[in-house]
Enzyme design. Structure first.
Site, PDB file in Angstrom:
ATOM      1  N   HIS A  42      22.978  -2.162 -33.726  1.00  0.00           N
ATOM      2  CA  HIS A  42      23.790  -3.287 -33.242  1.00  0.00           C
ATOM      3  C   HIS A  42      25.045  -3.461 -34.083  1.00  0.00           C
ATOM      4  O   HIS A  42      25.057  -3.171 -35.283  1.00  0.00           O
ATOM      5  CB  HIS A  42      22.979  -4.585 -33.174  1.00  0.00           C
ATOM      6  CG  HIS A  42      22.545  -5.154 -34.492  1.00  0.00           C
ATOM      7  ND1 HIS A  42      23.314  -6.057 -35.191  1.00  0.00           N
ATOM      8  CD2 HIS A  42      21.413  -4.984 -35.217  1.00  0.00           C
ATOM      9  CE1 HIS A  42      22.672  -6.411 -36.294  1.00  0.00           C
ATOM     10  NE2 HIS A  42      21.513  -5.774 -36.337  1.00  0.00           N
TER      11      HIS A  42
ATOM     12  N   ASP B 257      26.969  -6.521 -33.759  1.00  0.00           N
ATOM     13  CA  ASP B 257      27.202  -7.927 -34.060  1.00  0.00           C
ATOM     14  C   ASP B 257      26.588  -8.266 -35.418  1.00  0.00           C
ATOM     15  O   ASP B 257      25.743  -7.525 -35.943  1.00  0.00           O
ATOM     16  CB  ASP B 257      26.615  -8.827 -32.975  1.00  0.00           C
ATOM     17  CG  ASP B 257      25.104  -8.695 -32.858  1.00  0.00           C
ATOM     18  OD1 ASP B 257      24.608  -7.554 -32.759  1.00  0.00           O
ATOM     19  OD2 ASP B 257      24.401  -9.731 -32.857  1.00  0.00           O
TER      20      ASP B 257
ATOM     21  N   ASP C  64      23.590  -4.303 -42.264  1.00  0.00           N
ATOM     22  CA  ASP C  64      22.946  -4.881 -41.071  1.00  0.00           C
ATOM     23  C   ASP C  64      23.987  -5.201 -40.010  1.00  0.00           C
ATOM     24  O   ASP C  64      24.460  -6.330 -39.954  1.00  0.00           O
ATOM     25  CB  ASP C  64      22.169  -6.127 -41.475  1.00  0.00           C
ATOM     26  CG  ASP C  64      21.414  -6.769 -40.332  1.00  0.00           C
ATOM     27  OD1 ASP C  64      21.145  -6.075 -39.334  1.00  0.00           O
ATOM     28  OD2 ASP C  64      21.101  -7.968 -40.427  1.00  0.00           O
TER      29      ASP C  64
ATOM     30  N   GLU D 140      22.484  -8.763 -30.849  1.00  0.00           N
ATOM     31  CA  GLU D 140      21.129  -8.635 -31.395  1.00  0.00           C
ATOM     32  C   GLU D 140      20.742  -9.837 -32.242  1.00  0.00           C
ATOM     33  O   GLU D 140      19.597 -10.280 -32.228  1.00  0.00           O
ATOM     34  CB  GLU D 140      21.040  -7.349 -32.230  1.00  0.00           C
ATOM     35  CG  GLU D 140      19.624  -6.936 -32.608  1.00  0.00           C
ATOM     36  CD  GLU D 140      19.150  -7.504 -33.943  1.00  0.00           C
ATOM     37  OE1 GLU D 140      17.976  -7.322 -34.271  1.00  0.00           O
ATOM     38  OE2 GLU D 140      19.978  -8.128 -34.655  1.00  0.00           O
ATOM     39  N   GLU D 141      21.707 -10.359 -32.989  1.00  0.00           N
ATOM     40  CA  GLU D 141      21.403 -11.423 -33.934  1.00  0.00           C
ATOM     41  C   GLU D 141      21.221 -12.793 -33.271  1.00  0.00           C
ATOM     42  O   GLU D 141      20.707 -13.707 -33.891  1.00  0.00           O
ATOM     43  CB  GLU D 141      22.513 -11.527 -34.992  1.00  0.00           C
ATOM     44  CG  GLU D 141      22.670 -10.294 -35.872  1.00  0.00           C
ATOM     45  CD  GLU D 141      21.572 -10.145 -36.911  1.00  0.00           C
ATOM     46  OE1 GLU D 141      20.583 -10.898 -36.846  1.00  0.00           O
ATOM     47  OE2 GLU D 141      21.710  -9.266 -37.777  1.00  0.00           O
TER      48      GLU D 141
ATOM     49  N   ASP E 188      17.529  -0.227 -38.536  1.00  0.00           N
ATOM     50  CA  ASP E 188      17.857  -1.645 -38.745  1.00  0.00           C
ATOM     51  C   ASP E 188      16.740  -2.396 -39.460  1.00  0.00           C
ATOM     52  O   ASP E 188      16.445  -3.539 -39.135  1.00  0.00           O
ATOM     53  CB  ASP E 188      18.145  -2.291 -37.376  1.00  0.00           C
ATOM     54  CG  ASP E 188      18.683  -3.715 -37.490  1.00  0.00           C
ATOM     55  OD1 ASP E 188      19.286  -4.052 -38.532  1.00  0.00           O
ATOM     56  OD2 ASP E 188      18.486  -4.499 -36.545  1.00  0.00           O
TER      57      ASP E 188
ATOM     58  N   HIS F 227      21.887 -10.494 -44.620  1.00  0.00           N
ATOM     59  CA  HIS F 227      22.075 -11.924 -44.335  1.00  0.00           C
ATOM     60  C   HIS F 227      22.441 -12.712 -45.592  1.00  0.00           C
ATOM     61  O   HIS F 227      22.353 -13.946 -45.603  1.00  0.00           O
ATOM     62  CB  HIS F 227      20.821 -12.548 -43.682  1.00  0.00           C
ATOM     63  CG  HIS F 227      20.548 -12.051 -42.297  1.00  0.00           C
ATOM     64  ND1 HIS F 227      19.736 -12.726 -41.413  1.00  0.00           N
ATOM     65  CD2 HIS F 227      20.972 -10.953 -41.644  1.00  0.00           C
ATOM     66  CE1 HIS F 227      19.663 -12.052 -40.272  1.00  0.00           C
ATOM     67  NE2 HIS F 227      20.412 -10.967 -40.401  1.00  0.00           N
TER      68      HIS F 227
END
Length: 415
Positions: A76, A78, A109, A143-144, A167, A388
Site C-alpha cells: 500500500h 497510503d 509502512d 489500507e490504513e 507489510d 506509525h
C-alpha cells in the site's frame, strides 16, 4: 553502492515526498490529489521499467509481469497521519548518508517495501527471468483507513488467490488477529467543551486536549499542561496492534474531567475482553480517538482479537452500549506447513542465516484479502519499532537485505 541500490534509495525518497494520508475526495481522486499523485508516480516508474500497469480509478494500481496463474504481491502507498513529535520532515524523504537511512512517513509502512518489490521485479526481468505465473504487484491507496481500495479492486478485477504482502514482520506471518474498529458514545455531564484527541483508529493517541477550567493541583497530578486556553495531554504514539508500546494521551484527560465511568470502561475494565487469548496472542483494546462536549463523549476503539475467535463473540461484550461498527476484518489463519509459508520462511532464514519459525501478529495486512496469503517482512525481531511513530525511517541495510530476500522469494514461488 551499486546502481540498483542507489536507484531504489532515490525512488523511496521520492515517493515519501507525496503526502498520501487520506485526503479530501476530489473528482476521480477518492482519497485526495496527493494520494492519487503518489499512485501515479509508482505506476509511471513501473512503466519506465517496461511493465504493463493498470490504474483502478485511483483506488489502487497494478504492475503485471509474466503470464499464467496469478500470484499477488500486495502493498500500500497510503500512510497514517504524520502525527506529532517529528524532528525530521515527515514528507521530506531525506536521504541521510551519515546515518545510512531514509527518513519519512511510509519509509517502512509501506512505501519502502512497495518500491523494493518493484525493483526486485525489474531486476528479475533484466536478468531474463521468465515467471511461470502472472505476477501482479497490487498497490492500494486506502489500507490504513478502510480498505475501500480493495473493495473497488474486487469490483473491477479478480483478486489472485495466493501471494504475500511486504507489510509486517519477518520471517513470515502465518496468522493475523481479527480487527474491529468500534465507535462508542457515552452520555456524560461536565463543564467543558472541545474535547479532541487522536488522529486515526489504528494509532495510539499521542495528544488530547479539552477546553476546561485550569486546576493547578489536578494539572500536576495528571501531568497535564495548560496551553492557549486548553488542557493538553501528551503521550506516545504506537501501532494500534501494540498499544502497550505507546502512552495513551486520552486517559489523563478523562481523569482530569472526572469522567470516571468512561475512563473505567475504556482503560480499566475494557469491557472484560483483555483476558481472551489463543496461540495467535491475546486480545488488545485501545481507545485511540475521542471527541466530545458537555453532554457526550465518543471514542473510536481498536480491538484486535485472537484468530480462532469470532467477531460475534467479541461484539457480545458490547451489548447495552451505544456503539457502531466502523470497520471489521476477519482473522487470517494459515497452516504453518503450507507451501507459501514454508518457502517464505525458508528464504528469509537462508538469506539471514537464522532459524526462525512463522509467527502470528495483531496487525492487519492485505494478506487477508487472499485465499492463501501471508505477510512477509520488512520488520525483524529486536529492531526499533518505527511504524506509525514520529521519525519513521528505513535503513540502507534493510533495503539491501529486502532486495535479496524479496527477489529470491518471488523467484522461488514463481519459477
Amino acid at each position: 553502492m551499486n546502481e540498483l541500490f542507489e536507484k531504489t534509495v532515490k525512488s523511496i525518497s521520492e515517493i515519501i515526498k507525496f503526502n498520501s494520508e487520506q485526503g479530501e475526495p476530489q473528482k476521480g481522486m477518492p482519497f485526495g490529489k496527493a494520494n492519487a499523485d503518489c499512485l501515479d508516480y509508482f505506476l509511471q516508474l513501473a512503466r519506465s521499467f517496461g511493465f504493463e500497469t493498470v490504474n483502478y480509478d485511483n483506488y489502487a494500481g497494478e504492475v503485471i509481469f509474466g503470464e499464467g496463474e496469478d500470484f499477488a504481491i500486495l502493498a500500500h502507498l497510503d500512510v497514517v497521519p504524520a502525527g506529532n513529535g517529528w524532528t525530521r520532515k515527515p514528507f521530506g524523504g531525506e536521504i541521510d548518508y551519515e546515518n545510512a537511512r531514509i527518513w519519512g512517513r511510509g519509509a517502512m509502512d509501506d512505501k519502502g517495501p512497495a518500491i523494493i518489490c518493484l525493483y526486485c521485479l525489474k531486476q528479475l526481468k533484466d536478468e531474463g527471468f521468465a515467471p511461470s505465473k502472472r505476477i501482479r504487484l497490487i498497490v492500494g491507496c486506502n489500507e490504513e483507513s478502510g480498505w475501500e481500495c480493495i473493495r473497488h479492486f474486487n469490483e473491477c478485477s479478480v483478486m489472485p488467490e495466493t501471494g504475500f504482502s511486504p507489510d509486517a514482520d519477518f520471517p513470515v506471518i502465518y496468522a493475523e488477529k481479527g480487527i474491529l474498529h468500534l465507535q462508542i458514545t457515552f452520555p456524560v455531564k461536565g463543564d467543558y467543551s472541545s474535547l479532541v484527541g487522536g488522529n486515526a483508529a489504528n494509532m495510539v493517541c499521542d495528544e488530547c486536549s479539552v477546553k476546561a477550567e485550569a486546576d493547578g493541583k489536578k494539572l500536576k497530578k495528571y501531568n497535564l499542561k495548560f496551553e492557549n486556553g486548553l488542557i493538553v495531554s501528551r503521550g506516545k504514539s504506537a501501532h494500534g496492534s501494540t498499544p502497550e508500546q505507546g502512552v495513551n494521551a486520552i486517559a489523563p484527560i478523562l481523569q482530569y474531567l472526572g469522567l470516571k465511568e468512561v475512563h473505567k470502561k475504556l482503560f480499566k475494565q475494557q469491557f472484560k475482553l483483555t483476558g481472551l487469548k489463543d496461540e495467535t496472542g491475546r486480545l488488545t483494546f485501545s481507545a485511540n480517538t475521542i471527541r466530545g462536549g458537555k453532554n457526550f463523549v465518543t471514542a473510536v476503539c481498536d480491538v484486535r482479537y485472537p484468530a480462532t475467535f469470532s467477531a460475534e463473540k467479541i461484539l457480545s461484550a458490547f451489548e447495552g452500549e451505544n456503539y457502531q461498527i466502523l470497520s471489521r476484518q476477519a482473522p487470517l489463519f494459515n497452516d504453518k506447513q503450507c507451501r507459501l509459508v514454508k518457502v517464505l520462511c525458508d528464504t528469509y532464514n537462508e538469506v539471514t542465516g537464522k532459524n526462525m519459525q512463522p509467527v502470528a501478529i495483531g496487525g492487519g495486512t492485505y494478506a487477508r484479502a487472499l485465499k492463501c496469503g501471508a505477510a512477509f517482512g520488512p520488520e525483524e525481531e529486536g529492531e526499533e519499532n518505527v511504524i506509525h511513530q514520529p521519525d519513521e525511517y528505513i535503513t540502507f541495510e534493510k533495503i539491501e537485505k529486502c532486495l535479496k530476500i524479496y527477489k529470491l522469494a518471488i523467484e522461488r514461488l514463481c519459477k
